[in-house]
Design a protein around this motif. Structure first.
Motif, PDB file in Angstrom:
ATOM      1  N   LEU A 142       0.843  -1.198   0.000  1.00 20.85           N
ATOM      2  CA  LEU A 142       0.000   0.000   0.000  1.00 20.85           C
ATOM      3  C   LEU A 142       0.874   1.242   0.000  1.00 20.85           C
ATOM      4  N   GLY A 143       0.663   2.119  -0.982  1.00 20.46           N
ATOM      5  CA  GLY A 143       1.341   3.411  -1.021  1.00 20.46           C
ATOM      6  C   GLY A 143       0.574   4.372  -0.116  1.00 20.46           C
ATOM      7  N   CYS A 144       1.278   5.078   0.762  1.00 20.26           N
ATOM      8  CA  CYS A 144       0.598   5.911   1.770  1.00 20.26           C
ATOM      9  C   CYS A 144       0.753   7.409   1.518  1.00 20.26           C
ATOM     10  N   MET A 145       1.096   7.795   0.293  1.00 19.47           N
ATOM     11  CA  MET A 145       1.226   9.217  -0.036  1.00 19.47           C
ATOM     12  C   MET A 145      -0.118   9.935   0.142  1.00 19.47           C
ATOM     13  N   GLN A 146      -1.205   9.196  -0.100  1.00 16.39           N
ATOM     14  CA  GLN A 146      -2.556   9.778  -0.006  1.00 16.39           C
ATOM     15  C   GLN A 146      -2.926  10.169   1.421  1.00 16.39           C
ATOM     16  N   PHE A 147      -2.122   9.748   2.413  1.00 15.30           N
ATOM     17  CA  PHE A 147      -2.448  10.036   3.817  1.00 15.30           C
ATOM     18  C   PHE A 147      -2.126  11.481   4.200  1.00 15.30           C
ATOM     19  N   SER A 148      -1.539  12.243   3.285  1.00 13.26           N
ATOM     20  CA  SER A 148      -1.271  13.646   3.580  1.00 13.26           C
ATOM     21  C   SER A 148      -1.602  14.507   2.358  1.00 13.26           C
TER      22      SER A 148
ATOM     23  N   GLN B 265      -7.545  10.799  10.152  1.00 15.41           N
ATOM     24  CA  GLN B 265      -6.932   9.582  10.692  1.00 15.41           C
ATOM     25  C   GLN B 265      -7.929   8.420  10.641  1.00 15.41           C
ATOM     26  N   VAL B 266      -9.212   8.734  10.884  1.00 14.92           N
ATOM     27  CA  VAL B 266     -10.236   7.669  10.864  1.00 14.92           C
ATOM     28  C   VAL B 266     -10.284   7.018   9.478  1.00 14.92           C
ATOM     29  N   ASP B 267     -10.229   7.840   8.441  1.00 13.92           N
ATOM     30  CA  ASP B 267     -10.249   7.286   7.078  1.00 13.92           C
ATOM     31  C   ASP B 267      -8.979   6.480   6.802  1.00 13.92           C
ATOM     32  N   ALA B 268      -7.846   7.011   7.252  1.00 14.29           N
ATOM     33  CA  ALA B 268      -6.582   6.285   7.049  1.00 14.29           C
ATOM     34  C   ALA B 268      -6.628   4.941   7.779  1.00 14.29           C
ATOM     35  N   ASP B 269      -7.228   4.948   8.978  1.00 11.00           N
ATOM     36  CA  ASP B 269      -7.346   3.696   9.754  1.00 11.00           C
ATOM     37  C   ASP B 269      -8.093   2.628   8.948  1.00 11.00           C
ATOM     38  N   VAL B 270      -9.212   3.038   8.345  1.00  4.64           N
ATOM     39  CA  VAL B 270     -10.030   2.055   7.607  1.00  4.64           C
ATOM     40  C   VAL B 270      -9.261   1.535   6.392  1.00  4.64           C
ATOM     41  N   ILE B 271      -8.529   2.430   5.734  1.00  6.55           N
ATOM     42  CA  ILE B 271      -7.748   2.011   4.556  1.00  6.55           C
ATOM     43  C   ILE B 271      -6.653   1.017   4.968  1.00  6.55           C
ATOM     44  N   VAL B 272      -5.944   1.330   6.040  1.00  8.43           N
ATOM     45  CA  VAL B 272      -4.873   0.429   6.507  1.00  8.43           C
ATOM     46  C   VAL B 272      -5.464  -0.926   6.904  1.00  8.43           C
TER      47      VAL B 272
ATOM     48  N   ASP C 100       4.309   1.649   2.235  1.00  3.20           N
ATOM     49  CA  ASP C 100       5.342   2.594   1.782  1.00  3.20           C
ATOM     50  C   ASP C 100       4.940   4.030   2.087  1.00  3.20           C
ATOM     51  N   THR C 101       5.834   4.745   2.754  1.00  2.00           N
ATOM     52  CA  THR C 101       5.576   6.146   3.048  1.00  2.00           C
ATOM     53  C   THR C 101       6.865   6.934   2.816  1.00  2.00           C
ATOM     54  N   ALA C 102       6.907   8.188   3.246  1.00  2.32           N
ATOM     55  CA  ALA C 102       8.106   9.009   3.048  1.00  2.32           C
ATOM     56  C   ALA C 102       8.035  10.228   3.949  1.00  2.32           C
ATOM     57  N   GLU C 103       9.217  10.710   4.283  1.00  2.00           N
ATOM     58  CA  GLU C 103       9.338  11.966   5.016  1.00  2.00           C
ATOM     59  C   GLU C 103       8.634  13.084   4.240  1.00  2.00           C
ATOM     60  N   LEU C 104       8.817  13.065   2.928  1.00  3.07           N
ATOM     61  CA  LEU C 104       8.288  14.112   2.049  1.00  3.07           C
ATOM     62  C   LEU C 104       6.761  14.195   2.069  1.00  3.07           C
ATOM     63  N   TYR C 105       6.088  13.119   2.424  1.00  2.00           N
ATOM     64  CA  TYR C 105       4.624  13.120   2.396  1.00  2.00           C
ATOM     65  C   TYR C 105       4.084  13.827   3.641  1.00  2.00           C
ATOM     66  N   GLY C 106       4.095  15.136   3.576  1.00  2.00           N
ATOM     67  CA  GLY C 106       3.559  15.942   4.673  1.00  2.00           C
ATOM     68  C   GLY C 106       4.502  16.053   5.846  1.00  2.00           C
ATOM     69  N   ARG C 107       5.824  16.065   5.574  1.00  2.00           N
ATOM     70  CA  ARG C 107       6.835  16.187   6.642  1.00  2.00           C
ATOM     71  C   ARG C 107       6.552  15.225   7.794  1.00  2.00           C
ATOM     72  N   GLY C 108       6.277  13.995   7.450  1.00  2.00           N
ATOM     73  CA  GLY C 108       6.072  12.974   8.486  1.00  2.00           C
ATOM     74  C   GLY C 108       4.604  12.691   8.781  1.00  2.00           C
ATOM     75  N   GLU C 109       3.694  13.490   8.204  1.00  2.00           N
ATOM     76  CA  GLU C 109       2.269  13.255   8.504  1.00  2.00           C
ATOM     77  C   GLU C 109       1.829  11.867   8.030  1.00  2.00           C
TER      78      GLU C 109
ATOM     79  N   PRO D 122       0.174   0.431  -5.076  1.00  2.29           N
ATOM     80  CA  PRO D 122      -0.885   1.390  -5.407  1.00  2.29           C
ATOM     81  C   PRO D 122      -1.283   2.239  -4.202  1.00  2.29           C
ATOM     82  N   GLY D 123      -1.686   3.468  -4.477  1.00  2.00           N
ATOM     83  CA  GLY D 123      -2.187   4.353  -3.426  1.00  2.00           C
ATOM     84  C   GLY D 123      -3.698   4.245  -3.344  1.00  2.00           C
ATOM     85  N   ALA D 124      -4.243   4.556  -2.172  1.00  2.00           N
ATOM     86  CA  ALA D 124      -5.697   4.448  -1.979  1.00  2.00           C
ATOM     87  C   ALA D 124      -6.201   5.679  -1.250  1.00  2.00           C
ATOM     88  N   SER D 125      -7.260   6.288  -1.769  1.00  2.00           N
ATOM     89  CA  SER D 125      -7.887   7.384  -1.024  1.00  2.00           C
ATOM     90  C   SER D 125      -9.230   6.926  -0.458  1.00  2.00           C
TER      91      SER D 125
END
Ligand SMILES: NC(=O)c1ccc[n+]([C@@H]2O[C@H](COP(=O)([O-])OP(=O)(O)OC[C@H]3O[C@@H](n4cnc5c(N)ncnc54)[C@H](OP(=O)(O)O)[C@@H]3O)[C@@H](O)[C@H]2O)c1
Length: 324
Positions: A18-24, A38-45, A57-66, A286-289
């Motif tokens: 799961l790509g987590c760029m969509q979380f920020s 966070q509630v939506d992210a919880d359901v996706i995870v 998969d996440t990154a520092e760049l995706y919302g400075r750690g968000e 893949p990313g998921a919103s």
């Protein structure tokens, strides 16, 4: 579907993560996505986990750690213990020296707490103030210090990848992966030496934007108003325009037909092609919103394309490329 090893690290993950760029939607990402709670992210995870996904998969760049914090909270809320899944993040080299790899690792560990960093990736092969060689050395030091488990790179050329592999080998560390855009509308790895180099050296390619930011789901072909509702930056970066939608329509139609045979969705066919066509070398993220995106992503691991179907998609994809 059998798990895949990240390079020769001994770390095994699901072939689809799961790509987590969509979380920020902070900073530059506001040009791509709408804010997510966070509630939506919880359901996706949770949906991804329930479907058998074990790589995130996440990154520092995706919302400075968000995104990292959202992921860690999502895994915790789902009852996952540290070490039960594979967590990958990235260090941003742009405008920084290699010293920042070591200086920022504490922030990454804190953002992902309590989950260890299984894979730490150099986000780009360009833009750093120190040579890539020094960045790779700094990553090797993190492994030696027990702060990360494995080293990966992202957006590296074949030559940079081979150099990183050789430098890490001097420390007895395998280069786990190169994260790069791969999908039915972008098969440049087949021509620029990345695929051959990865296969030759035993490096995994982690395919980002495997759905070409949604173009390979068919939803924009079915409802072009969705394109107008999309932020301009995402539209431009991924080429969402009438020309490209017309050009790619025959591919989407073939995918729709194959999806019908497998009682699957067009998105699932796109993902199944990626993890079939390149064998064990490729893992897709893949990313998921929305939760159903994560459910479909996981379900794609059960879509067994025949050799004929895989070849048909490859052939149509090649024609679509030539018509660029
Ligand atoms: N290393 C890098 O430089 C780099 C660059 C880009 C991405 N990445 C990583 O790769 C991951 C995935 O890339 P990506 O987000 O660019 O592209 P993607 O996975 O190709 O597309 C994701 C988008 O497609 C749509 N979508 C996904 N599943 C769907 C489904 N089943 N049905 C309908 N629509 C669906 C959603 O769009 P809507 O939100 O509009 O519904 C979603 O936001 C990221 O999360 C990130 O972890 C890395």
């Amino acid at each position: 579907m059998a798990t895949r090893e990240l390079g020769r690290t001994g770390i095994h993950t699901s072939p689809i993560g799961l790509g987590c760029m969509q979380f920020s939607a902070q900073g530059i990402l506001s040009g791509f996505f709408s804010p997510m709670s966070q509630v939506d992210a919880d359901v996706i995870v949770k949906t991804a986990l329930d479907g058998g996904i074990t790589l995130f998969d996440t990154a520092e760049l995706y919302g400075r750690g968000e995104s990292e914090r959202r992921l860690a909270a999502g895994l915790t809320h789902a009852g996952i213990a540290p070490g039960e899944v594979t967590v990958a993040t990235k260090w941003r080299p742009v405008g920084r020296t290699a010293g920042s790899v070591g200086r920022t690792i504490g922030d990454r560990i804190a953002a992902l707490n309590p989950f260890p960093i299984d894979l730490h990736q150099i986000h780009f092969g360009f833009g750093g103030l120190s040579p890539v060689r020094k960045q790779v050395e700094a990553m090797a030091q993190l492994v030696a210090a027990g702060k990360i488990r494995a080293v990966g790179v992202s957006n590296f050329t074949a030559k940079q990848m081979a150099t990183a592999h050789a430098l890490l080998a001097e420390h007895g560390i395998p280069l786990a992966s190169n994260q790069i855009q791969i999908n039915l509308l972008n098969r440049s790895i087949e021509k620029n030496g990345i695929l051959d180099t990865a296969r030759g050296l035993g490096i995994t390619l982690i395919a980002y934007s495997p759905l070409r930011s949604g173009m390979l789901t068919g939803k924009f072909h079915d409802n072009r108003d969705l394109v107008n509702a999309m932020p301009r930056l995402r539209r431009t970066v991924h080429g969402f325009n009438a020309n490209n939608l017309d050009r790619t329509a025959p591919l989407i139609e073939a995918m729709r037909e194959i999806a019908g045979v497998h009682r699957a969705t067009i998105s699932q066919v796109a993902l199944a092609w990626l993890i079939t066509n390149y064998g064990d070398t490729v893992i897709a993220i893949p990313g998921a919103s929305k939760p159903h995106h994560a459910a479909e992503a996981a379900g794609a691991m059960n879509v067994a394309l025949t050799a004929g179907e895989t070849q048909r998609l490859t052939d149509i994809s090649s024609v679509v490329h030539r018509n660029r």
